[in-house]
Write a protein that holds these residues in place. Structure first.
Motif, PDB file in Angstrom:
ATOM      1  N   UNK A  70       5.815   3.795  -3.291  1.00 43.33           N
ATOM      2  CA  UNK A  70       6.406   4.354  -1.967  1.00 43.33           C
ATOM      3  C   UNK A  70       5.717   6.106  -2.769  1.00 43.33           C
ATOM      4  N   UNK A  71       4.626   6.809  -2.336  1.00 46.97           N
ATOM      5  CA  UNK A  71       4.528   7.557  -2.425  1.00 46.97           C
ATOM      6  C   UNK A  71       5.604   8.996  -1.736  1.00 46.97           C
ATOM      7  N   UNK A 118       5.899   5.922  -6.581  1.00 52.44           N
ATOM      8  CA  UNK A 118       6.981   4.721  -6.900  1.00 52.44           C
ATOM      9  C   UNK A 118       6.192   3.337  -6.588  1.00 52.44           C
ATOM     10  N   UNK A 119       7.200   2.365  -8.025  1.00 52.46           N
ATOM     11  CA  UNK A 119       5.964   0.963  -7.497  1.00 52.46           C
ATOM     12  C   UNK A 119       7.706   0.294  -8.432  1.00 52.46           C
ATOM     13  N   UNK A 135      12.113  -1.007 -11.390  1.00 51.11           N
ATOM     14  CA  UNK A 135      11.262   0.272 -10.713  1.00 51.11           C
ATOM     15  C   UNK A 135      10.454   1.174 -11.601  1.00 51.11           C
ATOM     16  N   UNK A 136       8.837   1.437 -11.348  1.00 54.88           N
ATOM     17  CA  UNK A 136       8.043   2.191 -11.920  1.00 54.88           C
ATOM     18  C   UNK A 136       7.371   3.463 -11.593  1.00 54.88           C
ATOM     19  N   UNK A 137       7.499   4.471 -11.986  1.00 49.53           N
ATOM     20  CA  UNK A 137       7.258   6.068 -11.442  1.00 49.53           C
ATOM     21  C   UNK A 137       5.904   6.146 -12.584  1.00 49.53           C
ATOM     22  N   UNK A 184       1.494  -1.221   0.032  1.00 47.64           N
ATOM     23  CA  UNK A 184       0.045  -0.234  -0.435  1.00 47.64           C
ATOM     24  C   UNK A 184       0.662   1.163  -0.096  1.00 47.64           C
ATOM     25  N   UNK A 185       0.536   2.210  -0.870  1.00 49.45           N
ATOM     26  CA  UNK A 185       1.107   3.160  -0.697  1.00 49.45           C
ATOM     27  C   UNK A 185       0.353   4.773  -0.886  1.00 49.45           C
ATOM     28  N   UNK A 186       0.337   5.909  -0.713  1.00 49.31           N
ATOM     29  CA  UNK A 186      -0.297   7.303  -1.171  1.00 49.31           C
ATOM     30  C   UNK A 186       0.467   8.614  -1.509  1.00 49.31           C
ATOM     31  N   UNK A 187      -0.822   9.464  -2.184  1.00 49.02           N
ATOM     32  CA  UNK A 187       0.389  10.442  -2.475  1.00 49.02           C
ATOM     33  C   UNK A 187      -1.506  10.989  -1.900  1.00 49.02           C
TER      34      UNK A 187
END
Length: 206
Positions: free
Chosen positions: A144-145, A151-152, A159-161, A102-105
């Motif tokens: 990661x936000x 970032x994935x 890694x993808x962004x 899980x991640x957030x912006x």
């Protein structure tokens, strides 16, 4: 593992509780996976998690807007009472989806899944839908936000962004070993760090 969520510590494990400790059980995986909560920085723990599927591993926990969201092997679930009770998500993040990260912006929550790519939620984990296509590399292991940038970390695609909320994606794996399995992403001091399975730690300027 333990997670600091909404001023609490939450520990998800195959475990039993001892006085002031959480003891992980060895041997075969049990059918009863539990969530524990501590209000005194880990000195004492209480079992919580009513409504969570007992046979589904809890892979991620995050707090968003006063709600706690859990990513499990049986979809995303959310709690309004500091983890005491939980409800399953609707849509693509439901019980048939294995949520690994899980991640957030700001204004948006994301879930990394085993076989459905990256999902997004604009209502704090209540409902989920896919992000735009483009991320390649198998399961989504980490998210990661950093500000508005997501970032994935993938299973074998580095890694993808995305800088537009997951509408489009760019690969950012220059300098990483081929077929990198990115288990962890974090930001510190203006740099983004990627922890790779058996291949070390790498960093970029955020």
């Amino acid at each position: 593992g333990r997670n600091a969520v909404a001023g609490l510590l939450l520990a998800a494990c195959f475990a039993e509780v001892g006085l002031g400790t959480v003891k992980t059980l060895g041997g075969e995986r049990p059918d009863n996976i539990k969530l524990y909560r501590s209000r005194n920085q880990g000195a004492n723990w209480e079992a919580v998690g009513g409504g969570l599927p007992r046979s589904a591993r809890i892979n991620a926990l995050v707090e968003v807007g006063g709600r706690v969201v859990a990513g499990t092997d049986s979809g995303a679930h959310h709690s309004e009472d500091e983890g005491a009770t939980w409800r399953p998500a609707k849509g693509d993040g439901g019980p048939t989806t294995r949520v690994l990260a899980l991640g957030q912006i700001p204004g948006r929550l994301f879930a990394g899944t085993d076989n459905r790519g990256v999902l997004q939620s604009e209502d704090r984990g209540e409902t989920w839908k896919p992000t735009g296509p483009g991320v390649k590399g198998g399961a989504i292991r980490s998210l990661l936000g950093v500000g508005a940038v997501l970032y994935v970390g993938t299973d074998h695609g580095g890694v993808w962004i995305s800088a537009n909320g997951g509408e489009t994606w760019n690969n950012q794996s220059e300098g990483l070993p081929a077929h990198s399995q990115v288990f962890g992403l974090d930001e510190h001091g203006g740099k983004v760090y990627a922890g790779l399975y058996s291949k070390g730690l790498y960093a970029w300027e955020a």
